[in-house]
Design an enzyme around this catalytic site. Structure first.
Site, PDB file in Angstrom:
ATOM      1  N   HIS A 210       0.845  -1.200   0.000  1.00  0.00           N
ATOM      2  CA  HIS A 210       0.000   0.000   0.000  1.00  0.00           C
ATOM      3  C   HIS A 210       0.886   1.259   0.000  1.00  0.00           C
ATOM      4  O   HIS A 210       2.100   1.171   0.156  1.00  0.00           O
ATOM      5  CB  HIS A 210      -0.954  -0.011   1.202  1.00  0.00           C
ATOM      6  CG  HIS A 210      -0.253  -0.004   2.526  1.00  0.00           C
ATOM      7  ND1 HIS A 210       0.225   1.138   3.109  1.00  0.00           N
ATOM      8  CD2 HIS A 210       0.079  -1.020   3.365  1.00  0.00           C
ATOM      9  CE1 HIS A 210       0.790   0.846   4.259  1.00  0.00           C
ATOM     10  NE2 HIS A 210       0.726  -0.470   4.434  1.00  0.00           N
TER      11      HIS A 210
ATOM     12  N   GLU B  82       6.007   3.082  -9.735  1.00  0.00           N
ATOM     13  CA  GLU B  82       4.610   3.436 -10.001  1.00  0.00           C
ATOM     14  C   GLU B  82       4.491   4.268 -11.274  1.00  0.00           C
ATOM     15  O   GLU B  82       3.779   5.271 -11.309  1.00  0.00           O
ATOM     16  CB  GLU B  82       4.015   4.196  -8.824  1.00  0.00           C
ATOM     17  CG  GLU B  82       4.096   3.390  -7.544  1.00  0.00           C
ATOM     18  CD  GLU B  82       3.094   3.864  -6.503  1.00  0.00           C
ATOM     19  OE1 GLU B  82       1.997   4.265  -6.893  1.00  0.00           O
ATOM     20  OE2 GLU B  82       3.417   3.808  -5.315  1.00  0.00           O
TER      21      GLU B  82
END
Lengths: 288, 278, 267
Positions: B40, B165
């Site tokens: 996360h 990411e």
């Protein structure tokens, strides 16, 4: 009751210069009070211009936008636009970039104060908003810049809710959040819409969210509204979606694949729960 | 197969924060593998990526790249082997135009101009951006900027590609093109890919998954081993792949298979099930 | 109003002027601005004006659009000219009140100053209209190169300039977004006392600074990851090339100078 009406709205950026660019043409759109509408369309299809018109941040070049009892056209004054803004709240994409105050509470109270509330009233509204978005009261005196990304997002959302808008516009509210953050924020808005009887307008690339939460889906392409309807009417045609540069929701794609293999769906499922209910029913009835 | 990246008990904590951002991390990445680092937001994934490229001084432990320990005197050599694409398309675009940006890394490594022109053109063709060579970044979409970033990496011919990411700020179309392009580049240049992500569908594309939580490596394995742990993934703030979601929703009513099911396999399985009932 | 100002904006019409070497354009623009001050008669100004008009026309930018882009600046010039007129003396006095007076020389002076300003603005607008900022930065770097000998970090300055220019649109975009967000939160930038307006800038400046610092930080990391270790020894991808047409442009300017000197000597 129709809360929002776009009447033949057009918008052109920098008209009369070599930089002229038409963003919207002939938009007609009605959004009922206390509904959840999703606006979808690929990047550059005119979604963000549309929501800026809704909040009086831009004036239509032609046509008119009506929100409640206020109507604005190309000749409306700044006061009229400001009035419009009192009814509408926008949570922009990456809203945490609007934070600037020393404390969380002050930042959330900033909007209400601008609307003419006293310090006391504004802080009371801010405290309420913090509870609504699930921020712990102990964070009120912290600097917003000490918080995690997810918490900063909640502060920014609370800052918009504290202004008590009747219409809440959400521009990609979950961008950059991890899956848990995304789930929590989307559930939060669904709850708020029900409890506070808000009119929610969600701008999103996540077709799953549009399918799951919206009553009405508005599809935009090249600055025009190309289709409006219930999610089931919109998401049933994968080819049409692809032609308009939209992703097919995973549930739709999955259900369609099952249809090719002999499963039948009526109504066409929009969520995993709807899908599996019909699948297991067909497997059971087949077995009997 | 040898390990091209090898981390041994790596720990790091940011000077002004409590607790470790990375805690006693040890793992190996095999040459040529696509490894997804999943966790996360704030779990320490990006910190780990930076540590591997020598972009931060970790406090404890050792990292080996291609058998060489990362140290101050060889860090620039080691960085030659690693291409890095960051999350924000705007904040890694150094050049004033597309071609200039691709050339930036080559300029840093004193590549002669004639060679540079060939390499820039080649790299831009590779990522399908040659028509945009003279465009300024402000006129590009996020996905196009990330393609330029990939061209900048390709032009340097690294052995390892780290993606921090790299698709998370893109729209679905942009994400799709980048992922397709990545698969292609990886084949063509035999890259080892380390992809930091919280997108579970992206993780499903990997050969191997490292599951990170609060700076700790909590599990690792093939997608089949990791992605079948539905409840645990949700607990860790992640999502469950769609095929598994359907499987989980059906498991109260039906006897569902234990192994990992992607969407296609789940459709096939349900189809067989339907045929059996007829 | 400011969205109309043309100065500093690049309009890609790909004219002959666009294709000139930026060094030529930069040096010649400066040179032209200097020789404007040698003009001392209406004839000289008419000649320079005509030359400027020809240059503007050859940029292929529509004249009406160019004029619209200049107009907002005319008011600033007029203001300066009027001040100049009121405070200068000499010749026949038409009107006076206290220390203010309108005189013959004052009027002529004012007229000249108006012409100068107009020409300077037109020419520098032509420069920025036909030259992308990046190429201006390249020209500056190239012209500064001799300064390396006295240890001026020319490469670093050039890279800083280029990165700054590259981020101008990004930060403008960001400013617009933050302004929209704060307007949506009820900030009014257009009405109220000066103090109120100054205060309304704070909710824009703070987020903008925070974002700019974050960007700078990430950019620095990205540059390091891509092997940037300082300007020294880097090879160069972008080079400028001097063509025959650039030499021709210089010759045209020599002719302009000769005519100007001629007008000055014989009128």
């Amino acid at each position: 009751m129709a809360e929002i009406e776009f009447n033949q709205v057009g918008f052109v950026y920098q008209p009369g210069t070599p930089f002229e660019a038409t963003a919207l043409t002939d938009i007609n759109l009605t959004i009922e009070s206390n509904t959840y509408t999703a606006i979808v369309g690929h990047t550059g299809s005119g979604k963000s211009t549309l929501i800026q018109l809704l909040d009086g941040l831009l004036k239509p070049t032609s046509g008119s936008v009506t929100v409640g009892k206020i109507t604005v056209g190309h000749d409306s004054s700044n006061q009229q636009l400001a009035k419009l803004r009192q009814h509408v709240g926008i949570v922009f994409q990456f809203p945490e970039s609007q934070l600037f105050e020393e404390t969380v509470l002050k930042d959330i109270a900033f909007g209400p104060k601008n609307l003419g509330k006293t310090n006391e009233e504004a802080e009371q509204l801010a405290n309420q908003a913090m509870r609504l978005v699930g921020l712990d009261a102990s964070l009120a005196s912290h600097s917003p810049f000490e918080l995690s990304g997810g918490q900063m997002r909640r502060v920014a959302i609370a800052g918009v809710l504290a202004m008590q808008p009747q219409i809440l516009i959400l521009d990609e509210p979950t961008a950059g959040l991890d899956p848990r953050g995304q789930r929590e924020i989307m559930e939060l808005f669904a709850q708020l819409q029900q409890q506070q009887q808000l009119t929610v307008i969600l701008v999103t690339h996540q077709m799953e969210d549009a399918a799951k939460y919206a009553d009405q889906v508005v599809v935009m392409n090249h600055g025009a509204v190309v289709k409006t309807g219930a999610p089931r009417e919109i998401f049933i045609e994968p080819k049409w979606l692809q032609a308009n540069h939209l992703m097919v929701p995973k549930t739709t794609a999955f259900a369609q694949a099952l249809q090719h293999h002999g499963f039948k769906f009526d109504p066409f499922p929009m969520t995993v729960a709807e899908l599996t209910a019909q699948v297991s029913q067909q497997l059971e009835s087949g077995a009997q | 197969m040898t390990a091209i990246i090898s981390a041994k008990s790596v720990s790091y904590h940011y000077p002004d924060e409590k607790g470790d951002a990375l805690h006693d991390l040890s793992f190996d990445v095999k040459q040529g593998d696509w490894v997804a680092v999943v966790g996360h937001n704030g779990s320490g994934k990006s910190t780990l990526a930076k540590a591997i490229d020598g972009l931060l001084d970790f406090n404890d432990g050792e990292i080996f790249i291609d058998g060489r320990l990362i140290q101050e005197d060889n860090i620039w050599d080691i960085r030659r082997k690693i291409g890095f694409v960051f999350q924000n398309p705007d904040n890694q675009f150094v050049g004033a135009t597309v071609a200039d940006d691709v050339a930036f890394g080559l300029e840093n490594r004193h590549v002669p101009r004639t060679e540079m022109i060939t390499k820039v053109n080649e790299a831009l063709t590779m990522v399908g951006m040659s028509e945009f060579a003279d465009r300024e970044p402000a006129t590009l979409s996020g996905g196009q900027k990330q393609r330029v970033a990939l061209a900048g990496v390709v032009a340097m011919r690294p052995e390892i590609l780290i993606l921090d990411e790299a698709t998370s700020m893109l729209d679905p179309e942009g994400r799709e093109t980048i992922l397709t392009l990545l698969k292609q580049l990886r084949q063509q240049y035999h890259l080892t890919v380390l992809a930091i992500t919280h997108d579970i569908d992206e993780a499903a594309m990997a050969d191997h998954i490292l599951l990170i939580d609060d700076g700790r490596l909590v599990d690792q394995g093939t997608p089949a081993e990791i992605l079948t742990q539905g409840d645990r993934l949700l607990e860790l703030g992640l999502d469950v792949p769609f095929g598994e979601k359907v499987k989980r929703a059906l498991q109260d009513e039906l006897q569902v298979p234990k192994e990992y099911m992607n969407s296609n396999r789940m459709v096939d399985w349900l189809w067989q099930k339907l045929n059996l009932t007829k | 109003m400011f969205s109309k100002v043309l100065f500093g904006r690049y309009v890609p019409t790909n004219s002959f002027i666009h294709r000139l070497d930026p060094r030529a354009k930069l040096v010649l623009s400066f040179y032209f601005i200097v020789i404007i001050f040698f003009a001392n008669s209406w004839l000289a100004y008419a000649f320079l004006g005509l030359f400027t008009l020809v240059v503007i026309l050859s940029t292929k930018v529509k004249l009406g659009f160019f004029w619209d882009g200049i107009k907002p600046l005319i008011w600033i010039i007029l203001f300066t000219v009027i001040l100049q007129m009121l405070f200068s003396n000499g010749g026949h006095i038409y009107w006076h009140w206290g220390i203010f007076s309108i005189t013959q020389f004052g009027l002529i002076n004012g007229g000249y100053i108006f012409c100068r300003f107009l020409l300077i603005i037109c020419m520098s607008t032509v420069l920025t209209l036909t030259t992308p900022p990046l190429l201006i930065a390249d020209a500056v770097e190239s012209l500064m190169k001799p300064l390396i000998k006295i240890k001026v970090p020319v490469y670093e300055i050039a890279l800083m300039l280029s990165i700054a220019l590259r981020f101008v649109p990004t930060l403008l975009d960001e400013t617009q977004k933050i302004m929209n967000a704060q307007r949506a939160r009820g900030v009014d930038f257009s009405t109220g006392s000066i103090w109120k307006r100054i205060k309304s800038v704070i909710p824009i400046l703070i987020p903008l600074f925070i974002s700019a610092f974050n960007r700078a930080d990430e950019l620095a990391t990205a540059m390091e990851a891509r092997g940037y270790r300082g300007g020294e020894g880097r090879s160069k991808f972008r080079i400028l090339q001097w063509h025959g047409k650039d030499t021709a442009a210089c010759l045209v300017m020599v002719v302009v100078t000769i005519v100007l000197v001629g007008v000055r000597l014989y009128s």
